[in-house]
Design a protein around this motif. Sequence first.
Motif, PDB file in Angstrom:
ATOM      1  N   GLY A  40       0.804  -1.201   0.000  1.00 39.11           N
ATOM      2  CA  GLY A  40       0.000   0.000   0.000  1.00 39.11           C
ATOM      3  C   GLY A  40       0.842   1.257   0.000  1.00 39.11           C
ATOM      4  O   GLY A  40       1.993   1.252   0.418  1.00 39.11           O
ATOM      5  N   ARG A  41       0.252   2.333  -0.486  1.00 35.38           N
ATOM      6  CA  ARG A  41       1.034   3.559  -0.611  1.00 35.38           C
ATOM      7  C   ARG A  41       1.453   4.095   0.748  1.00 35.38           C
ATOM      8  O   ARG A  41       2.502   4.674   0.910  1.00 35.38           O
ATOM      9  N   SER A  42       0.608   3.865   1.758  1.00 37.04           N
ATOM     10  CA  SER A  42       0.917   4.440   3.061  1.00 37.04           C
ATOM     11  C   SER A  42       2.124   3.772   3.713  1.00 37.04           C
ATOM     12  O   SER A  42       2.718   4.320   4.615  1.00 37.04           O
TER      13      SER A  42
ATOM     14  N   ALA B  12     -14.856   6.148 -10.819  1.00 31.77           N
ATOM     15  CA  ALA B  12     -13.700   5.603 -11.529  1.00 31.77           C
ATOM     16  C   ALA B  12     -12.430   5.679 -10.678  1.00 31.77           C
ATOM     17  O   ALA B  12     -11.723   4.667 -10.508  1.00 31.77           O
ATOM     18  N   ASP B  13     -12.135   6.852 -10.149  1.00 36.76           N
ATOM     19  CA  ASP B  13     -10.898   7.012  -9.363  1.00 36.76           C
ATOM     20  C   ASP B  13     -10.935   6.153  -8.105  1.00 36.76           C
ATOM     21  O   ASP B  13      -9.935   5.527  -7.730  1.00 36.76           O
ATOM     22  N   CYS B  18      -9.249   1.276  -5.173  1.00 40.39           N
ATOM     23  CA  CYS B  18      -9.616   0.024  -4.498  1.00 40.39           C
ATOM     24  C   CYS B  18      -8.938  -1.167  -5.154  1.00 40.39           C
ATOM     25  O   CYS B  18      -8.509  -2.112  -4.479  1.00 40.39           O
ATOM     26  N   LEU B  19      -8.832  -1.125  -6.465  1.00 43.99           N
ATOM     27  CA  LEU B  19      -8.184  -2.228  -7.175  1.00 43.99           C
ATOM     28  C   LEU B  19      -6.695  -2.281  -6.858  1.00 43.99           C
ATOM     29  O   LEU B  19      -6.086  -3.351  -6.890  1.00 43.99           O
ATOM     30  N   ARG B  20      -6.099  -1.127  -6.559  1.00 44.47           N
ATOM     31  CA  ARG B  20      -4.685  -1.116  -6.161  1.00 44.47           C
ATOM     32  C   ARG B  20      -4.500  -1.576  -4.716  1.00 44.47           C
ATOM     33  O   ARG B  20      -3.369  -1.694  -4.243  1.00 44.47           O
ATOM     34  N   ILE B  62     -17.185  -8.031  -3.615  1.00 38.87           N
ATOM     35  CA  ILE B  62     -17.219  -6.874  -4.524  1.00 38.87           C
ATOM     36  C   ILE B  62     -15.804  -6.359  -4.774  1.00 38.87           C
ATOM     37  O   ILE B  62     -15.413  -6.079  -5.915  1.00 38.87           O
ATOM     38  N   PHE B  63     -14.983  -6.251  -3.722  1.00 40.10           N
ATOM     39  CA  PHE B  63     -13.608  -5.772  -3.900  1.00 40.10           C
ATOM     40  C   PHE B  63     -12.806  -6.709  -4.799  1.00 40.10           C
ATOM     41  O   PHE B  63     -11.942  -6.263  -5.565  1.00 40.10           O
ATOM     42  N   GLN B  64     -13.095  -7.991  -4.684  1.00 44.72           N
ATOM     43  CA  GLN B  64     -12.359  -8.948  -5.511  1.00 44.72           C
ATOM     44  C   GLN B  64     -12.865  -8.968  -6.948  1.00 44.72           C
ATOM     45  O   GLN B  64     -12.175  -9.479  -7.835  1.00 44.72           O
TER      46      GLN B  64
END
Lengths: 201, 190
Positions: A40-42, B12-13, B18-20, B62-64
């Motif tokens: 993670g970025r943090s 979108a952002d 979340c995908l990252r 949902i996150f997956q």
Amino acid sequence: MSAPEPFEAHWRRQLADYRSEATDADWSAMERHLPPTPGGRSAWPYTLLLIAVVALAGWGLFAPATAPPLSSFPVEVPAPLGPTYNRPDRVPSLLPALPRDGISTAAGKAALSLPALPTLRLAAIGFVADTMPARRSARLASVVTELPSLGIPKVRSSSPDHLATIGKTLIVVPYAPSEAGSNPRYNGLYPRLRQPTKDNR
Amino acid sequence: MHLPLTPTSPHADLIDACLRGERRAQEQFYRSHFPKLLPICLRYLGNREESVEVLNQAMLKIFQSLDGYRGDGSFEGWLATIVRNHALSFLREQARAQRKLVDKTFVWPPSVPNRALDQLAVEDILKLLERLPDHLRVVFSLVVFDGYTHAEVAAELEITETASRWRLMKSRDHLQRGYRATHADKTSES
């Protein structure tokens, strides 16, 4: 499908407008389901800081000590030897004369101009107890000397009573006379042997 | 990883973050959609504790699956479908484990205020739904709140259409009969 009852339409409308905000406990429960985010970025600033600290510590510990430059030390170049250079005298000429036959007396030592070293004789301190057996009685000594050229000496027992108790025989070989006027049979350690006389011969 | 959401989409952002796997973005996503998704679980499961647990499992799904959203239909509708399927799956598993699909005695909760069924507040509606047996509440919620036909309910719950109709009728009967039994006198007086 039959038309919905009046109360159902009301219920549908009510639930459509219903909102229930998430609490911190709800998010905490959700967070337990989520996988950890090591990338993670943090986490990056802490990771970089940790790497920097480790690198500095390693550099401080293992970096070689930097020697000061040579120019920081004064360098003196000796002057070349000129014609005025006096060669030192030879060492033997500075020493006192020694006698040819060696140093064997106090005068010789004084000739060396060496200070007379005090001599200290330390007596051996032994521990002797009353219960310890005497050195002589520890064993029966057998003294064997060179055979005299004059003949085979007599062999006799010096203490037949004691030898009879232990079942052994002590062979005592008397000293051969070496010098006239001296008592060669006495060596300072053992009692004198009886000299053959006319009575016991 | 390609999302059909346009860059100008308000999600979108947030979805990209979340995908990252950014935790702050996930929390923002969770808190922004929680108010709309929790009532779906509530009307199927009844109590809030179980509803939050099922919603969290659905959120994990949902996150997956965010990168699998194809953009067909509304994003909120896609989320609601996932949550509803999770609630139904939870009820199915619970029914298999505990055999809870039995008719329970419906008791009108005394905390419900003395108002007509079509004037109840949402909290009272949820209390009444919680009192319904699971197999009746599911059919009632699917038909009344989510607009399922009996054929769709039958396909979803693996029951016949007749059973779906019977369950819907039974749930209505429970609610109205229980309400009349408790408030009949006061209703007639008013």
